[in-house]
Scaffold this motif. Sequence first.
Motif, PDB file in Angstrom:
ATOM      1  N   PHE A  97       0.814  -1.214   0.000  1.00 30.56           N
ATOM      2  CA  PHE A  97       0.000   0.000   0.000  1.00 30.56           C
ATOM      3  C   PHE A  97       0.855   1.276   0.000  1.00 30.56           C
ATOM      4  O   PHE A  97       0.500   2.277   0.597  1.00 30.56           O
ATOM      5  N   THR A  98       2.014   1.180  -0.676  1.00 28.42           N
ATOM      6  CA  THR A  98       2.879   2.338  -0.860  1.00 28.42           C
ATOM      7  C   THR A  98       3.275   2.421  -2.329  1.00 28.42           C
ATOM      8  O   THR A  98       3.084   1.475  -3.099  1.00 28.42           O
ATOM      9  N   THR A  99       3.864   3.567  -2.699  1.00 29.85           N
ATOM     10  CA  THR A  99       4.347   3.721  -4.076  1.00 29.85           C
ATOM     11  C   THR A  99       5.443   2.708  -4.375  1.00 29.85           C
ATOM     12  O   THR A  99       5.520   2.169  -5.487  1.00 29.85           O
ATOM     13  N   ALA A 100       6.294   2.442  -3.397  1.00 35.01           N
ATOM     14  CA  ALA A 100       7.329   1.418  -3.582  1.00 35.01           C
ATOM     15  C   ALA A 100       6.701   0.054  -3.829  1.00 35.01           C
ATOM     16  O   ALA A 100       7.236  -0.763  -4.595  1.00 35.01           O
ATOM     17  N   GLY A 101       5.574  -0.200  -3.192  1.00 30.09           N
ATOM     18  CA  GLY A 101       4.873  -1.449  -3.427  1.00 30.09           C
ATOM     19  C   GLY A 101       4.376  -1.563  -4.858  1.00 30.09           C
ATOM     20  O   GLY A 101       4.356  -2.657  -5.441  1.00 30.09           O
ATOM     21  N   VAL A 102       3.966  -0.442  -5.445  1.00 26.85           N
ATOM     22  CA  VAL A 102       3.560  -0.448  -6.855  1.00 26.85           C
ATOM     23  C   VAL A 102       4.732  -0.854  -7.735  1.00 26.85           C
ATOM     24  O   VAL A 102       4.590  -1.662  -8.667  1.00 26.85           O
ATOM     25  N   VAL A 103       5.912  -0.295  -7.455  1.00 25.82           N
ATOM     26  CA  VAL A 103       7.109  -0.625  -8.230  1.00 25.82           C
ATOM     27  C   VAL A 103       7.431  -2.108  -8.112  1.00 25.82           C
ATOM     28  O   VAL A 103       7.756  -2.776  -9.109  1.00 25.82           O
ATOM     29  N   VAL A 104       7.328  -2.649  -6.896  1.00 26.79           N
ATOM     30  CA  VAL A 104       7.618  -4.066  -6.682  1.00 26.79           C
ATOM     31  C   VAL A 104       6.631  -4.933  -7.456  1.00 26.79           C
ATOM     32  O   VAL A 104       7.030  -5.908  -8.125  1.00 26.79           O
ATOM     33  N   ALA A 105       5.347  -4.601  -7.401  1.00 26.21           N
ATOM     34  CA  ALA A 105       4.342  -5.389  -8.113  1.00 26.21           C
ATOM     35  C   ALA A 105       4.554  -5.335  -9.618  1.00 26.21           C
ATOM     36  O   ALA A 105       4.454  -6.355 -10.311  1.00 26.21           O
ATOM     37  N   GLU A 106       4.860  -4.163 -10.139  1.00 28.93           N
ATOM     38  CA  GLU A 106       5.071  -4.029 -11.572  1.00 28.93           C
ATOM     39  C   GLU A 106       6.334  -4.757 -12.019  1.00 28.93           C
ATOM     40  O   GLU A 106       6.355  -5.384 -13.085  1.00 28.93           O
ATOM     41  N   ALA A 107       7.384  -4.679 -11.219  1.00 31.32           N
ATOM     42  CA  ALA A 107       8.623  -5.375 -11.572  1.00 31.32           C
ATOM     43  C   ALA A 107       8.412  -6.885 -11.562  1.00 31.32           C
ATOM     44  O   ALA A 107       8.978  -7.609 -12.400  1.00 31.32           O
ATOM     45  N   PHE A 108       7.604  -7.388 -10.654  1.00 33.33           N
ATOM     46  CA  PHE A 108       7.356  -8.826 -10.552  1.00 33.33           C
ATOM     47  C   PHE A 108       6.710  -9.367 -11.817  1.00 33.33           C
ATOM     48  O   PHE A 108       7.096 -10.431 -12.316  1.00 33.33           O
ATOM     49  N   ALA A 164      17.344  -3.300 -25.229  1.00 33.13           N
ATOM     50  CA  ALA A 164      16.432  -2.176 -25.448  1.00 33.13           C
ATOM     51  C   ALA A 164      15.016  -2.658 -25.719  1.00 33.13           C
ATOM     52  O   ALA A 164      14.044  -2.125 -25.166  1.00 33.13           O
ATOM     53  N   ALA A 165      14.892  -3.689 -26.563  1.00 28.74           N
ATOM     54  CA  ALA A 165      13.562  -4.223 -26.860  1.00 28.74           C
ATOM     55  C   ALA A 165      12.919  -4.810 -25.611  1.00 28.74           C
ATOM     56  O   ALA A 165      11.730  -4.592 -25.343  1.00 28.74           O
ATOM     57  N   GLY A 166      13.699  -5.561 -24.834  1.00 31.76           N
ATOM     58  CA  GLY A 166      13.159  -6.135 -23.605  1.00 31.76           C
ATOM     59  C   GLY A 166      12.766  -5.073 -22.602  1.00 31.76           C
ATOM     60  O   GLY A 166      11.746  -5.203 -21.912  1.00 31.76           O
ATOM     61  N   ALA A 167      13.566  -4.000 -22.512  1.00 33.78           N
ATOM     62  CA  ALA A 167      13.245  -2.919 -21.581  1.00 33.78           C
ATOM     63  C   ALA A 167      11.958  -2.206 -21.975  1.00 33.78           C
ATOM     64  O   ALA A 167      11.137  -1.860 -21.107  1.00 33.78           O
ATOM     65  N   VAL A 168      11.760  -2.001 -23.265  1.00 29.67           N
ATOM     66  CA  VAL A 168      10.537  -1.332 -23.717  1.00 29.67           C
ATOM     67  C   VAL A 168       9.315  -2.201 -23.454  1.00 29.67           C
ATOM     68  O   VAL A 168       8.273  -1.719 -22.975  1.00 29.67           O
ATOM     69  N   LEU A 169       9.415  -3.493 -23.742  1.00 28.44           N
ATOM     70  CA  LEU A 169       8.306  -4.404 -23.445  1.00 28.44           C
ATOM     71  C   LEU A 169       8.037  -4.474 -21.943  1.00 28.44           C
ATOM     72  O   LEU A 169       6.882  -4.515 -21.506  1.00 28.44           O
ATOM     73  N   CYS A 170       9.105  -4.499 -21.176  1.00 26.20           N
ATOM     74  CA  CYS A 170       8.984  -4.519 -19.718  1.00 26.20           C
ATOM     75  C   CYS A 170       8.268  -3.257 -19.229  1.00 26.20           C
ATOM     76  O   CYS A 170       7.373  -3.323 -18.378  1.00 26.20           O
ATOM     77  N   TRP A 171       8.667  -2.104 -19.763  1.00 29.46           N
ATOM     78  CA  TRP A 171       8.046  -0.835 -19.359  1.00 29.46           C
ATOM     79  C   TRP A 171       6.564  -0.802 -19.725  1.00 29.46           C
ATOM     80  O   TRP A 171       5.725  -0.365 -18.927  1.00 29.46           O
ATOM     81  N   ALA A 172       6.225  -1.297 -20.915  1.00 29.92           N
ATOM     82  CA  ALA A 172       4.826  -1.306 -21.338  1.00 29.92           C
ATOM     83  C   ALA A 172       3.998  -2.240 -20.460  1.00 29.92           C
ATOM     84  O   ALA A 172       2.854  -1.920 -20.103  1.00 29.92           O
ATOM     85  N   ARG A 173       4.571  -3.391 -20.105  1.00 32.04           N
ATOM     86  CA  ARG A 173       3.833  -4.328 -19.241  1.00 32.04           C
ATOM     87  C   ARG A 173       3.643  -3.733 -17.855  1.00 32.04           C
ATOM     88  O   ARG A 173       2.576  -3.874 -17.245  1.00 32.04           O
ATOM     89  N   ALA A 174       4.664  -3.056 -17.347  1.00 39.34           N
ATOM     90  CA  ALA A 174       4.540  -2.417 -16.041  1.00 39.34           C
ATOM     91  C   ALA A 174       3.506  -1.303 -16.074  1.00 39.34           C
ATOM     92  O   ALA A 174       2.746  -1.111 -15.121  1.00 39.34           O
ATOM     93  N   LEU A 175       3.468  -0.570 -17.171  1.00 35.82           N
ATOM     94  CA  LEU A 175       2.511   0.526 -17.285  1.00 35.82           C
ATOM     95  C   LEU A 175       1.072   0.020 -17.248  1.00 35.82           C
ATOM     96  O   LEU A 175       0.180   0.693 -16.718  1.00 35.82           O
ATOM     97  N   GLY A 176       0.843  -1.144 -17.790  1.00 31.67           N
ATOM     98  CA  GLY A 176      -0.516  -1.671 -17.845  1.00 31.67           C
ATOM     99  C   GLY A 176      -0.877  -2.638 -16.740  1.00 31.67           C
ATOM    100  O   GLY A 176      -1.957  -3.234 -16.774  1.00 31.67           O
ATOM    101  N   GLU A 177      -0.019  -2.806 -15.759  1.00 28.04           N
ATOM    102  CA  GLU A 177      -0.283  -3.766 -14.680  1.00 28.04           C
ATOM    103  C   GLU A 177      -1.459  -3.316 -13.810  1.00 28.04           C
ATOM    104  O   GLU A 177      -1.572  -2.160 -13.435  1.00 28.04           O
ATOM    105  N   PHE A 178      -2.322  -4.273 -13.464  1.00 26.16           N
ATOM    106  CA  PHE A 178      -3.510  -3.964 -12.658  1.00 26.16           C
ATOM    107  C   PHE A 178      -3.659  -4.904 -11.458  1.00 26.16           C
ATOM    108  O   PHE A 178      -3.687  -4.468 -10.321  1.00 26.16           O
ATOM    109  N   GLY A 179      -3.763  -6.212 -11.732  1.00 25.71           N
ATOM    110  CA  GLY A 179      -4.135  -7.161 -10.680  1.00 25.71           C
ATOM    111  C   GLY A 179      -3.196  -7.208  -9.499  1.00 25.71           C
ATOM    112  O   GLY A 179      -3.611  -7.090  -8.338  1.00 25.71           O
ATOM    113  N   ALA A 180      -1.905  -7.392  -9.779  1.00 28.36           N
ATOM    114  CA  ALA A 180      -0.939  -7.460  -8.682  1.00 28.36           C
ATOM    115  C   ALA A 180      -0.828  -6.130  -7.950  1.00 28.36           C
ATOM    116  O   ALA A 180      -0.634  -6.091  -6.729  1.00 28.36           O
TER     117      ALA A 180
END
Length: 279
Positions: free
Chosen positions: A147-158, A207-223
């Motif tokens: 329930f913190t901003t850091a928690g959002v980063v952790v969930a998106e990175a996962f 670079a390609a993996g980082a862009v895909l990773c960023w897009a997936r993190a941007l759209g993360e919802f459930g976690a």
Amino acid sequence: MSVDERHPSGPAVRAPARRGARRVPLFLFLPAGLALAFLVLPLLGLLVRAPWRTLLEHLAEPAILAALRLSLLTATLATAVCLVLGVPLAWLLARVEFRGRRLVRALVTVPLVLPPVVGGVALLLLFGRRGLIGSWLDETFGVTLPFTTAGVVVAEAFVAMPFLVIAVEGALRGADTRFEEAAATLGAGRWTTFRRVTLPLVAPGIAAGAVLCWARALGEFGATITFAGNFPGRTQTMPLAVYLALETDLDAAIVLSLVLLVVSVTILAALRDKWISSP
């Protein structure tokens, strides 16, 4: 030159027909058209229902701007975390032979098929105040992630790290190792070889993996909503804002969805040549 070309000592030889000239079988054309319509029509409906006249007004609303800023920030931080941790992991899977490598690779790809909500529950049980690691972090350092901003980063990175690891591992497997061997022959150490030779060789894959990773993190919802909650200005990212806006302001939900759609289409178009090659 005519289609029929005669061999000096043989009968006429007909040139092979072009691929595009082949007729598409009806039994394949119909389901293919239905599949395309099934994928495209919902997006078309989003574009048709979009409030184009008030689009800029909705984008300027404080709640939407806050969700947009938070999403960009957390997705970028999550991508940075994935780069620091994921590139070495990809190198390990691609270049080092060890027992259990297949199991490790399977575990790395689990978040791709795991329901995001289940991932959020797993993170909560690990990093929560009563979790396996979270209790120690809270008692020792006073750090709480849920329930913190850091928690959002952790969930998106996962949920996003597998995209980076898979892309970088594929690039490493396709890279020519002779350059690394030559550098080692010339006396370069492992770290120097990795930094000066390996990384430049696989830079497009990273670079390609980082862009895909960023897009997936941007759209993360459930976690995110399970592990970090839905608090405006602190953990409410754009997907969460869309979910909340559906109950109160449909136009705002459509505008946020359009932003995510544009980002997704742009990234897929930019990275098309990474996985689609022309014959």
